[in-house]
Design an enzyme around this catalytic site. Structure first.
Site, PDB file in Angstrom:
ATOM      1  N   GLU A 206       0.951  -1.190   0.337  1.00 36.93           N
ATOM      2  CA  GLU A 206      -0.360   0.264  -0.671  1.00 36.93           C
ATOM      3  C   GLU A 206       1.101   1.405   0.192  1.00 36.93           C
ATOM      4  O   GLU A 206       0.661   1.811  -0.623  1.00 36.93           O
ATOM      5  CB  GLU A 206      -1.218  -0.145   1.130  1.00 36.93           C
ATOM      6  CG  GLU A 206      -1.849  -0.663   1.061  1.00 36.93           C
ATOM      7  CD  GLU A 206      -3.286  -1.175  -0.056  1.00 36.93           C
ATOM      8  OE1 GLU A 206      -2.427  -0.724  -0.446  1.00 36.93           O
ATOM      9  OE2 GLU A 206      -3.055  -2.652  -0.582  1.00 36.93           O
TER      10      GLU A 206
ATOM     11  N   HIS B 203       3.080   6.278  -4.836  1.00 30.95           N
ATOM     12  CA  HIS B 203       3.152   6.874  -6.237  1.00 30.95           C
ATOM     13  C   HIS B 203       2.593   8.387  -6.191  1.00 30.95           C
ATOM     14  O   HIS B 203       1.924   8.926  -7.226  1.00 30.95           O
ATOM     15  CB  HIS B 203       2.237   5.520  -7.130  1.00 30.95           C
ATOM     16  CG  HIS B 203       2.282   5.623  -8.574  1.00 30.95           C
ATOM     17  ND1 HIS B 203       0.894   4.140  -9.595  1.00 30.95           N
ATOM     18  CD2 HIS B 203       2.783   6.628  -9.325  1.00 30.95           C
ATOM     19  CE1 HIS B 203       1.067   4.951 -10.755  1.00 30.95           C
ATOM     20  NE2 HIS B 203       1.956   5.933 -10.747  1.00 30.95           N
TER      21      HIS B 203
END
Length: 678
Positions: free
Chosen positions: A468, A474
């Site tokens: 996660e 990102h």
């Protein structure tokens, strides 16, 4: 004025959670829609000729406040819901669906978008602008802009119904999860269970005002019981309850909902000129079409199945030899796998957990992010949050520049759905010359601290946290101009690359030594345990691969199906889809589809294969890191510049090749999984 309809006067403009009341949401969303409509009207009524700036760019930045209100609301509906929020969700979902259709079916707006699109070759646009233009044009053409009026109305009706059905599906799964309790009063029924799991079960019972111990369907309760409890009958009882979510022919049953969703998605795709829902979805994915996905899944199946069958036979023989089990059942899998793993590697989660105190793992993942990407994480308590469990951080780069706000929410509770996910409260974008930074969150369901022990994670929970956090990076490192192609707004079969690649660090000595220290003694994890973690990494990899492939094939069986209206039995359909991947005997009382939230509530319909697809990318990408050292600044910089910061600005294969210098090779994955010789 409603607090949600004005700019947030908070540090970093974060959501003012403690000041928001449930009753604020419905009027705020209605007002947000009204304001967004006015912005759309301003674009369509502009007397000037359509340009990229006055049409495409204006469209991408429209509805900003509505997007923020919606993301706050739906994130709460996943992480901290209640009956009131769920009721509001049923009201606002159709409104938002209708508004979305109002945009894509707006003929005047589409004419302006099409005018810019038709002139694109003469406009001297940047690569990012060209991507945005293509995305906007396709957003219209793929969602009904070219349909005649009566078909547009059909599309609106389908979308409205789908939005309600998906919500109802998720509500039923959550209610089933919360409803079930296995109340144990005889301590002998807990034989085999680690002390930490017993303590957790006792604490759960106390919280519910009961004596003894309470096992629930929440993962931190369910998984240890299925893995360690010697009482086979109770394991069976719990497994049957877990596998029957949404399949009990009662008020929480999801069978009709599954059939309706599959049929409506198919009708919608046909309406838009596509053969199936999968053809519609995959046009905007790296895989491009269902044939490629099915070939990919079946090729992997061919390579993994012999290994899986060998592993299953070994496991069956082991269970028979150990306890005289004649036929291994689904409720035996985790239990005997753990026993066999302990025998082969002298390794079990209970030996590892003391080295994985949650706070240490968090610091570890932060240190790795610092070494790779020069990020600093400072916990600050001045950011408002929606629950006391939530941790809040300010993220900066090595020069002290503000990069992101980061929320982390780690423990299960009644208002939170199972599983783990990353989400965005505010995307990154550049507007009026200012780089507006993102607000990113990860939500998990990890083992809670007890009265005597801190939160000690299983190794699986450690890899989940890294996964996660890879998604979070990102989002945090996004550096694009437009919100709709920023961060994780990429092709769905590319989105798992940043998350899955980060899991690789969990198996590396250099990385583990940064954070895996014994919570009582401070001793660094011993080398022999690291070796065992590495050696056991491919344990039952064939069976694990088969399991993931079975989910991908089930997804495709629902969504690449040219006649879903002929499916009458969810269970019978599912059994057929699982035929080639089956190892355990079928359990008549259980059904996977009725709680398969990824594809019937989340965004993974026709996309579950992407986990395996991205594994090919991540194994290949990590090979590059290993060639130059897992903390190589050079490789990390390339990954940051070409993948993490780029969002969806270019075709993902173009970005990947720019990072890697070549297309990904599946051999890296097969080698890592132990399915071919290294």
């Amino acid at each position: 004025m409603n607090i949600l309809n004005k700019p947030f006067d908070t540090q970093f403009h974060t959501a003012p959670f403690s000041k928001i009341k449930n009753e604020d949401f419905l009027p705020a969303i209605k007002k947000g829609i009204e304001d967004a409509k006015a912005e759309i009207d301003a674009i369509t009524n502009n007397p000037e000729a359509p340009t990229f700036q006055n049409t495409i760019e204006a469209l991408d930045f429209s509805g900003e406040q509505l997007d923020r209100i919606s993301s706050i609301f739906f994130n709460l509906n996943s992480a901290e819901t209640n009956d009131e929020i769920q009721k509001i969700a049923q009201e606002v979902s159709p409104l938002l669906s209708e508004f979305s259709n109002d945009i894509t079916l707006n003929e005047t707006l589409f004419k302006r978008v099409k005018a810019v699109y038709d002139a694109k070759d003469s406009l001297d646009l940047t690569t990012e602008q060209l991507t945005l233009l293509n995305k906007k044009y396709k957003g219209f053409s793929r969602n009904g802009a070219n349909l005649p009026e009566e078909k547009k109305q059909q599309l609106r009706d389908i979308d409205k119904e789908l939005s309600k059905l998906k919500l109802k599906f998720g509500e039923n799964v959550l209610a089933e999860t919360n409803k079930y309790e296995l109340h144990i009063t005889n301590e002998a029924d807990l034989d085999g269970l680690p002390e930490s799991a017993k303590e957790e079960a006792k604490q759960t019972a106390e919280q519910k005002g009961k004596d003894g111990w309470m096992i629930t369907l929440q993962y931190p309760s369910y998984i240890p019981f299925m893995t360690y409890a010697e009482n086979r009958e109770l394991r069976k009882k719990l497994a049957l309850a877990f596998g029957a979510k949404g399949f009990n022919n009662d008020a929480l049953d999801n069978q009709d909902i599954v059939l309706k969703i599959a049929k409506l998605r198919h009708q919608r795709a046909n309406l838009l000129g596509y053969k199936t829902h999968a053809h519609f979805v995959l046009e905007e994915r790296m895989a491009k079409n269902p044939e490629t996905v099915n070939t990919f899944l079946n090729d992997l199946l061919e390579k993994a199945k012999p290994a899986a069958e060998r592993e299953f036979k070994t496991l069956s023989d082991f269970a028979k030899e150990l306890n005289g089990i004649e036929q291994l059942q689904k409720w035996d899998g985790a239990y005997y796998s753990e026993k066999l793993k302990q025998k082969l590697f002298d390794l079990d989660d209970e030996k590892l957990k003391p080295y994985f105190k949650l706070e240490n793992v968090i610091n570890g993942v932060f240190t790795i992010a610092e070494k790779l990407y020069d990020l600093q994480f400072e916990e600050i308590n001045t950011i408002d949050k929606y629950h006391d469990d939530v941790l809040t951080y300010k993220v900066t780069d090595s020069d002290g520049n503000y990069i992101s706000v980061f929320y982390a929410d780690f423990f299960p509770r009644a208002g939170k759905r199972n599983g783990a996910w990353m989400t965005v409260y505010k995307p990154q974008y550049v507007k009026n010359g200012e780089n507006s930074r993102p607000h990113i969150s990860i939500v998990c369901n990890f083992t809670k601290p007890t009265k005597t022990k801190p939160s000690l994670l299983t190794f699986n929970e450690v890899t989940t946290l890294f996964h996660e956090f890879g998604h979070a990076l990102h989002g945090m490192l996004a550096n694009t101009t437009y919100p709709s192609i920023s961060g994780t707004s990429v092709f769905w079969d590319f989105v798992e690359l940043p998350s899955q690649v980060l899991e690789n660090w969990c198996y590396e000595k250099e990385a583990l030594e940064l954070f895996a220290t014994h919570y009582e003694t401070g001793e660094v994890i011993p080398m022999d345990l690291i070796e065992k973690i590495k050696a056991s990494a491919t344990f039952h990899e064939g069976m694990q691969t088969l399991r993931q492939l079975s989910f991908g094939l089930l997804d495709m069986s629902w969504h690449a199906n040219e006649a879903p209206e002929t499916i009458n039995s969810v269970k019978a359909h599912e059994q057929k889809a699982f035929e080639n991947t089956k190892l355990y005997p079928d359990v008549a009382e259980n059904c996977m589809s009725t709680s398969f939230s990824h594809i019937f509530q989340g965004g993974y319909s026709s996309g579950y294969y992407s986990y395996k697809w991205a594994e090919v990318l991540d194994a290949d990408a990590f090979e590059f890191f290993k060639e130059e050292g897992i903390f190589s600044k050079n490789v990390a910089q390339k990954f940051k510049d070409n993948v993490l910061s780029q969002g969806g600005t270019e075709d993902p294969m173009t970005l990947y090749k720019r990072f890697r210098g070549k297309e990904p090779q599946p051999e890296a994955l097969l080698k890592r999984a132990g399915l071919i010789e290294k």
